[in-house]
Write a protein that holds these residues in place. Structure first.
Motif, PDB file in Angstrom:
ATOM      1  N   GLY A  41       1.146  18.737 111.092  1.00 41.19           N
ATOM      2  CA  GLY A  41       2.000  18.107 110.096  1.00 41.19           C
ATOM      3  C   GLY A  41       2.512  16.772 110.598  1.00 41.19           C
ATOM      4  N   LYS A  42       2.813  15.900 109.660  1.00 41.57           N
ATOM      5  CA  LYS A  42       3.361  14.591 110.000  1.00 41.57           C
ATOM      6  C   LYS A  42       4.255  14.145 108.851  1.00 41.57           C
ATOM      7  CE  LYS A  42       2.079   9.922 111.375  1.00 41.57           C
ATOM      8  NZ  LYS A  42       0.962   9.020 111.695  1.00 41.57           N
ATOM      9  N   TYR A  43       5.412  13.583 109.196  1.00 45.60           N
ATOM     10  CA  TYR A  43       6.344  13.070 108.195  1.00 45.60           C
ATOM     11  C   TYR A  43       6.695  11.637 108.569  1.00 45.60           C
ATOM     12  CZ  TYR A  43      10.530  12.333 105.441  1.00 45.60           C
ATOM     13  OH  TYR A  43      11.449  11.817 104.567  1.00 45.60           O
ATOM     14  N   THR A  44       6.641  10.729 107.589  1.00 47.58           N
ATOM     15  CA  THR A  44       6.989   9.324 107.804  1.00 47.58           C
ATOM     16  C   THR A  44       7.976   8.895 106.732  1.00 47.58           C
ATOM     17  OG1 THR A  44       4.778   8.889 108.673  1.00 47.58           O
ATOM     18  CG2 THR A  44       6.088   6.978 108.030  1.00 47.58           C
ATOM     19  N   TRP A  45       9.053   8.236 107.145  1.00 43.51           N
ATOM     20  CA  TRP A  45      10.055   7.700 106.215  1.00 43.51           C
ATOM     21  C   TRP A  45      10.042   6.188 106.332  1.00 43.51           C
ATOM     22  CZ3 TRP A  45      14.874   5.350 107.670  1.00 43.51           C
ATOM     23  CH2 TRP A  45      15.718   5.061 106.586  1.00 43.51           C
ATOM     24  N   ARG A  46      10.008   5.502 105.195  1.00 45.16           N
ATOM     25  CA  ARG A  46       9.990   4.039 105.169  1.00 45.16           C
ATOM     26  C   ARG A  46      11.177   3.554 104.336  1.00 45.16           C
ATOM     27  NH1 ARG A  46       4.785   2.657 106.741  1.00 45.16           N
ATOM     28  NH2 ARG A  46       3.276   4.316 106.477  1.00 45.16           N
ATOM     29  N   HIS A  47      11.854   2.538 104.849  1.00 42.60           N
ATOM     30  CA  HIS A  47      12.996   1.965 104.152  1.00 42.60           C
ATOM     31  C   HIS A  47      12.937   0.449 104.327  1.00 42.60           C
ATOM     32  CE1 HIS A  47      16.996   1.823 102.421  1.00 42.60           C
ATOM     33  NE2 HIS A  47      17.350   1.005 103.394  1.00 42.60           N
ATOM     34  N   ASP A  54      13.553 -10.942  93.839  1.00 43.21           N
ATOM     35  CA  ASP A  54      12.349 -10.285  93.334  1.00 43.21           C
ATOM     36  C   ASP A  54      11.923  -9.083  94.165  1.00 43.21           C
ATOM     37  OD1 ASP A  54      12.244 -12.174  91.371  1.00 43.21           O
ATOM     38  OD2 ASP A  54      10.738 -13.415  92.368  1.00 43.21           O
ATOM     39  N   PHE A  55      12.661  -8.779  95.227  1.00 46.05           N
ATOM     40  CA  PHE A  55      12.260  -7.706  96.130  1.00 46.05           C
ATOM     41  C   PHE A  55      12.635  -6.341  95.567  1.00 46.05           C
ATOM     42  CE2 PHE A  55      12.619  -4.902  99.779  1.00 46.05           C
ATOM     43  CZ  PHE A  55      11.517  -5.249 100.528  1.00 46.05           C
ATOM     44  N   GLU A  56      11.660  -5.419  95.534  1.00 45.20           N
ATOM     45  CA  GLU A  56      11.929  -4.035  95.132  1.00 45.20           C
ATOM     46  C   GLU A  56      12.212  -3.232  96.389  1.00 45.20           C
ATOM     47  OE1 GLU A  56       9.152  -2.098  92.551  1.00 45.20           O
ATOM     48  OE2 GLU A  56       8.765  -3.932  91.436  1.00 45.20           O
ATOM     49  N   HIS A  57      13.405  -2.677  96.491  1.00 46.31           N
ATOM     50  CA  HIS A  57      13.780  -1.896  97.667  1.00 46.31           C
ATOM     51  C   HIS A  57      12.897  -0.659  97.773  1.00 46.31           C
ATOM     52  CE1 HIS A  57      17.245  -4.414  98.358  1.00 46.31           C
ATOM     53  NE2 HIS A  57      17.500  -4.339  97.056  1.00 46.31           N
ATOM     54  N   ILE A  58      12.582  -0.291  99.001  1.00 42.84           N
ATOM     55  CA  ILE A  58      11.702   0.855  99.250  1.00 42.84           C
ATOM     56  C   ILE A  58      12.481   1.903 100.040  1.00 42.84           C
ATOM     57  CG2 ILE A  58       9.607   1.634 100.412  1.00 42.84           C
ATOM     58  CD1 ILE A  58       8.529  -1.239 100.061  1.00 42.84           C
ATOM     59  N   ASN A  59      12.453   3.116  99.565  1.00 46.17           N
ATOM     60  CA  ASN A  59      13.005   4.261 100.276  1.00 46.17           C
ATOM     61  C   ASN A  59      12.049   5.413  99.987  1.00 46.17           C
ATOM     62  OD1 ASN A  59      14.705   5.713 101.883  1.00 46.17           O
ATOM     63  ND2 ASN A  59      16.078   6.258 100.203  1.00 46.17           N
ATOM     64  N   ALA A  60      10.985   5.512 100.778  1.00 41.00           N
ATOM     65  CA  ALA A  60       9.891   6.423 100.448  1.00 41.00           C
ATOM     66  C   ALA A  60       9.530   7.307 101.633  1.00 41.00           C
ATOM     67  CB  ALA A  60       8.668   5.622 100.016  1.00 41.00           C
ATOM     68  N   SER A  61       8.866   8.413 101.319  1.00 34.91           N
ATOM     69  CA  SER A  61       8.413   9.368 102.326  1.00 34.91           C
ATOM     70  C   SER A  61       6.927   9.616 102.162  1.00 34.91           C
ATOM     71  CB  SER A  61       9.141  10.701 102.180  1.00 34.91           C
ATOM     72  OG  SER A  61      10.514  10.532 102.366  1.00 34.91           O
ATOM     73  N   GLU A  62       6.254   9.779 103.283  1.00 33.40           N
ATOM     74  CA  GLU A  62       4.847  10.167 103.294  1.00 33.40           C
ATOM     75  C   GLU A  62       4.727  11.354 104.227  1.00 33.40           C
ATOM     76  OE1 GLU A  62       2.428   6.808 104.341  1.00 33.40           O
ATOM     77  OE2 GLU A  62       3.378   5.535 102.832  1.00 33.40           O
ATOM     78  N   PHE A  63       4.040  12.389 103.789  1.00 32.50           N
ATOM     79  CA  PHE A  63       3.878  13.553 104.651  1.00 32.50           C
ATOM     80  C   PHE A  63       2.483  14.128 104.478  1.00 32.50           C
ATOM     81  CE2 PHE A  63       6.350  14.391 100.891  1.00 32.50           C
ATOM     82  CZ  PHE A  63       5.749  15.483 100.292  1.00 32.50           C
ATOM     83  N   GLU A  64       2.003  14.731 105.556  1.00 28.77           N
ATOM     84  CA  GLU A  64       0.702  15.393 105.536  1.00 28.77           C
ATOM     85  C   GLU A  64       0.823  16.696 106.315  1.00 28.77           C
ATOM     86  OE1 GLU A  64      -2.058  13.633 108.975  1.00 28.77           O
ATOM     87  OE2 GLU A  64      -1.233  12.043 107.687  1.00 28.77           O
ATOM     88  N   TYR A  65       0.088  17.683 105.877  1.00 29.11           N
ATOM     89  CA  TYR A  65       0.091  18.974 106.560  1.00 29.11           C
ATOM     90  C   TYR A  65      -1.242  19.644 106.299  1.00 29.11           C
ATOM     91  CZ  TYR A  65       1.505  20.309 101.844  1.00 29.11           C
ATOM     92  OH  TYR A  65       1.581  20.439 100.481  1.00 29.11           O
TER      93      TYR A  65
END
Length: 168
Positions: A41-47, A54-65
């Motif tokens: 498993g792997k979890y990544t958080w990006r902010h 014009d910038f769209e704020h990013i608060n996202a997660s990516e995960f794999e298992y």
């Protein structure tokens, strides 16, 4: 940092992006004399934030298992397989919030005291990967990368030889 020039403006504007990334991965393995199995498993958080309008704020997660397995079969056959779920959540762009289940497998057979090996490998057996990877760059701009061959079957042969140098 990036300098942006706006049409009609007399001065460039500094565009500063604050980017944070945190990740964690794990593997749990079990070995037996005929097979191996592991869970990964792997979890990544990006902010990312910026004062640019014009910038769209990013608060996202990516995960794999997923699960990876290897088994030694009769007649010197070896079967390897892995199945993983790749997921992304929290992006403003709906097309980026995806779930891709990817299953790969290979069957191999060795000859000549394991020096010659024939392998048949299949990638993305479920045909779930589109071949397009969508990414948000550091300036919050959507980028699409295209991969020409998302799923395929490959047959190949490996030969290992050892040459012992003469003693001097």
């Amino acid at each position: 940092m990036e300098m942006n020039a706006v049409e009609g403006a007399y001065e460039s504007q500094l565009n500063k992006v604050n980017y944070t990334k945190a990740y964690e991965d794990f593997t749990l393995e079990y070995h037996h004399h005929k097979f191996d199995i592991s869970a990964t498993g792997k979890y990544t958080w990006r902010h990312a934030t910026s004062t640019h309008t014009d910038f769209e704020h990013i608060n996202a997660s990516e995960f794999e298992y997923g699960i990876i397995g290897n088994v030694r079969l009769p007649w010197k056959l070896a079967l390897s397989t892995d199945i993983k779920m790749f997921s992304r959540r929290g992006y403003n762009e709906h097309s980026m919030n995806t779930d891709d289940l990817v299953w790969n497998a290979s069957l191999s057979r060795s000859f000549l005291q394991d020096k010659l090996t024939f392998v048949a490998e299949a990638f993305d057996l479920l045909n779930q990967v589109s071949g397009n990877y969508i990414n948000i760059n550091g300036q919050s701009i959507r980028e699409v990368h295209t991969n020409a061959m998302p799923h395929y079957i490959m047959l190949h042969m490996k030969y290992a030889f050892n040459r012992i140098p003469k003693k001097q």
